[in-house]
Design a protein around this motif. Structure first.
Motif, short mmCIF file in Angstrom:
data_model
loop_
_atom_site.label_atom_id
_atom_site.label_comp_id
_atom_site.label_asym_id
_atom_site.label_seq_id
_atom_site.Cartn_x
_atom_site.Cartn_y
_atom_site.Cartn_z
N GLY A 1 38.04 57.07 8.79
CA GLY A 1 36.92 55.95 8.67
C GLY A 1 37.06 54.92 7.98
O GLY A 1 37.34 54.96 6.70
N GLY A 2 36.68 53.71 8.54
CA GLY A 2 36.93 52.64 8.06
C GLY A 2 37.96 52.04 7.56
O GLY A 2 39.13 52.65 8.14
N PRO B 1 38.93 64.81 15.27
CA PRO B 1 38.80 64.05 16.69
C PRO B 1 37.89 62.96 16.41
O PRO B 1 37.09 62.64 15.65
CB PRO B 1 37.93 65.22 17.29
N ARG C 1 33.55 61.70 15.98
CA ARG C 1 32.65 62.77 15.49
C ARG C 1 32.68 62.46 13.96
O ARG C 1 33.62 62.19 13.31
CB ARG C 1 33.38 64.22 15.70
N SER D 1 36.04 55.56 14.64
CA SER D 1 35.30 54.64 15.53
C SER D 1 36.42 54.07 16.58
O SER D 1 37.17 53.23 16.16
CB SER D 1 34.43 53.58 14.79
N GLY D 2 36.00 54.33 17.81
CA GLY D 2 37.13 53.85 18.97
C GLY D 2 38.51 54.40 18.38
O GLY D 2 38.83 55.55 18.21
N SER D 3 39.28 53.20 18.28
CA SER D 3 40.87 53.82 17.78
C SER D 3 41.14 53.51 16.19
O SER D 3 42.12 53.15 15.76
CB SER D 3 41.69 53.02 18.42
#
Lengths: 379, 294
Positions: free
Chosen positions: B216-217, B245, B248, B258-260
């Protein structure tokens, strides 16, 4: 939490944005009736928490009510990226001149809501941002002031040349920010924002994600939750106050803390296994939570071994141990359980477990290796 | 030495009378931290009973607590609905550091609170963080005192229990810590990896840094670039969520691919490209930092 297009449109309408009418149908007959009511050409759109609806055939144009019924028959029950379509939105078709993109999302780096607009609408904006960043204009909103009139104008001015269109789009951009804030959103998007040949600017699609931390104070938004779009086990987990994500492997994982839970899943993979789930039993766990966690894990038929990895800090190891014993008394747990407990009240926990016939590990690697071996059919 | 907190830390606990606040205040005092005040609106004038007969005065508001006791650090245990308000009040009270433990604070509220605190020159740690501990000196938050020990390693992490795991292994191998900081699992946090790396680089007692990231981020990627551009001390790292995954939320509000973007893979790659040795599992951190120190 994601909400459906028709729900996001309700939020947009409430903020004053020009969104064409539309109604929800859950049967082909309802879709037919709605379409007949509008007369003329309508669009039948799958309502599902997934992108790529159009590509999957979930968005179709119908020239009359009979065709709307036909399309609804095809779309309802359709599987789009693993989700079953339960509802369709029936909305009059618009006369589209141009398509633009307007979105606002919480930008982690800027620590504030950030707008992105592009005259290239109706396509995947991530793709536009990657391939042709010069076609996107961005603006970070200062949370103290909200979006200011000249800022909304600056964004709209990037989309259109016609002052009448710029004026309408400026207003919509400011209204979208209101909808974003008043819904406690983390993302709100209009894609596409269209212009009609009559010179109107309208939002014909709507997408919104809500910050889960806002839901406690927004019952009207919480009421939009569609539990049919989540696996039953995840709904049960949320109700029990557990954080759970179902995966496809066979090693059930029950861990305290999100970071350690992810690291445990990764270690399962490292030792050649596949995790069946992410599950964080949270900080101050009580035995009931452990029971609920075990019920959820064992409801997944793929699970062949269950692994506990508890590092007691706030979580007391004895609470977890009691929960494990209680759960095994209360429900029939098929797969073998292996346990790692260390930290606060570790000795007490080990005593409780050994009295009940369990043995526990103190090393994370040892317990994961054992769980992978058991899931693979070893003894 | 240590970073952010030390023997001069004078702590005020916001939400001292609550279930979590009172429990952790006891633990914090038992660790030897100087807890000088508590704040609970409506309970001003009462006293919190600490361990060994110690008492802590309770005030209705932060300004009174700071004026009366000279508190320089606050820790927040108030419920999510009031936590951002507590950060604003603390940032306006004269303390230099605000540690927000509360999980589930609305992100829009924090966006405003972070701007306010930055304008006041106040450091916020968190929210949704376990706090920090400088072994042998002070502990602010919920990190268990019994697993840390004094030594040359600085540790910074987005997680709570994963931090315990890493500290446990370091301590077990005889590698003590200057300060262990949990920066929090939320999307908007007041103190990021780079802030901590900068402080560890400046701290003469810190000889090496362990950095625990997660999906994330892009905080880890930026931190990696910072390490190669600005740090002379060795840094080793681990990223949790290699099997997560996309799309999620993995427990932490900020732990989502987020996305890729925000995958463990890209973060590990950024670490390696910038000279940060990456542990494949937490147990490998000890060997990596030992190698880096030698």
């Amino acid at each position: 939490m994601d909400i459906h297009e028709y729900q996001a449109k309700e939020r947009f309408r409430a903020a004053g944005i020009d969104v064409p009418p539309g109604e929800i149908a859950t049967t082909p007959e309802e879709a037919e009736t709605i379409a007949a009511g509008y007369g003329g050409t309508v669009v039948v759109k799958a309502q599902v928490h997934s992108g790529g609806r159009g590509k999957a055939g979930g968005v179709r144009l119908a020239k009359d009510a009979a065709e709307a019924k036909e399309h609804a028959t095809a779309i309802l029950g359709m599987d789009i990226k693993g989700l079953t379509v339960e509802k369709v939105l029936v909305t009059p078709a618009e006369d589209i001149d141009t398509e633009a993109y307007v979105g606002v999302l919480m930008d982690r780096k800027k620590q504030a809501a950030t707008f992105m607009v592009s005259a290239e609408g109706g396509v995947d904006i991530e793709h536009v941002a990657h391939e042709t960043p010069e076609l996107i204009r961005k603006l970070t909103v200062d949370p103290r002031y909200g979006i200011l009139p000249h800022q909304a104008f600056w964004l709209a001015n990037f989309l259109y040349d016609d002052p009448k269109l710029i004026k309408q789009a400026s207003k919509i951009i400011a209204q979208l920010y209101d909808a974003f804030v008043n819904s406690g959103a983390s993302m709100a998007e209009i894609n596409p924002l269209i212009t009609t040949s009559a010179g109107e600017v309208k939002a014909i699609d709507a997408k919104m994600s809500i910050d889960d931390s806002e839901l406690f104070r927004r019952p009207d938004v919480e009421a939009m939750r569609d539990t049919s779009s989540e696996p039953a086990s995840e709904v049960k987990a949320r109700e029990a106050g557990l954080s759970y994500v179902k995966l496809d492997g066979d090693v059930g994982c029950c861990v305290n803390g999100a970071g350690l839970a992810m690291a445990t899943m990764d270690l399962v993979k490292y030792y050649g296994g596949e995790p069946a789930n992410f599950l964080d039993i949270g900080g101050s766990s009580n035995p009931d939570k452990v029971v609920a966690a075990l019920e959820i894990i064992t409801s997944d038929p793929n699970v062949k071994a269950i692994l506990f990895n508890i590092f007691g800090g706030i979580t007391r190891c004895d609470d977890v141990a009691r929960g494990i014993v209680e759960a095994t008394n209360r429900i029939d747990i098929g797969p073998p359980i292996v346990i790692r407990l260390t930290g606060t009240n570790e000795e007490l926990a080990l005593e409780i477990l050994s009295d009940a016939g369990f043995s526990a590990y103190t090393s994370m690697d040892a317990v994961v290796e054992k769980a992978v071996e058991l899931a693979a059919g070893g003894a | 030495m240590s970073i952010f907190i030390d023997n001069d830390t004078k702590l005020v606990v916001q939400g001292i009378t609550g279930r979590d606040g009172s429990f952790h205040t006891l633990q914090t005092m038992e660790y030897g931290t100087n807890v000088v005040a508590g704040v609970t609106p409506g309970k001003g004038g009462q006293t919190f009973e600490g361990p060994n007969g110690q008492t802590v005065p309770i005030f209705n508001a932060m300004d009174e607590a700071v004026a009366e006791t000279g508190a320089n650090t606050s820790v927040i245990f108030v419920p999510p609905a009031f936590a951002a308000g507590a950060v604003l009040e603390a940032a306006d009270s004269g303390v230099a550091l605000v540690v927000a433990i509360t999980e589930g604070v609305p992100v829009l509220d924090m966006a405003r609170a972070h701007v306010f605190a930055r304008d006041k020159g106040v450091r916020v740690l968190g929210p949704n963080c376990p706090g920090l501990i400088s072994p042998g000196k002070a502990k602010v938050g919920i990190l268990p005192g019994q697993i840390v020990t004094e030594g040359p390693i600085g540790l910074v992490s987005r997680s709570g229990t994963l931090t315990y795991e890493a500290v446990f292994q370091l301590t077990g191998a005889g590698l003590g810590q200057t300060t262990c900081v949990g920066i929090g699992g939320d999307p908007l946090i007041g103190t990021n990896f780079i802030d901590c790396l900068e402080a560890f680089e400046a701290d003469p007692d810190t000889k090496g840094v362990v950095m625990l990231g997660e999906i994330g981020g892009t905080d880890e990627q930026e931190a990696a670039a910072y390490v190669s551009d600005h740090m002379s001390k060795p840094v080793v790292g681990f990223i949790a969520g290699q099997t997560a995954p996309p799309g999620r939320r993995m427990g932490h509000a900020g732990a989502i691919i987020s996305g890729s973007a925000g995958t463990a893979e890209e973060k590990m790659k950024a670490f390696e490209e910038n000279g940060i040795a990456v542990a494949k599992r937490p147990a490998d951190l000890v060997g990596l930092i030992q190698d880096a120190l030698n």
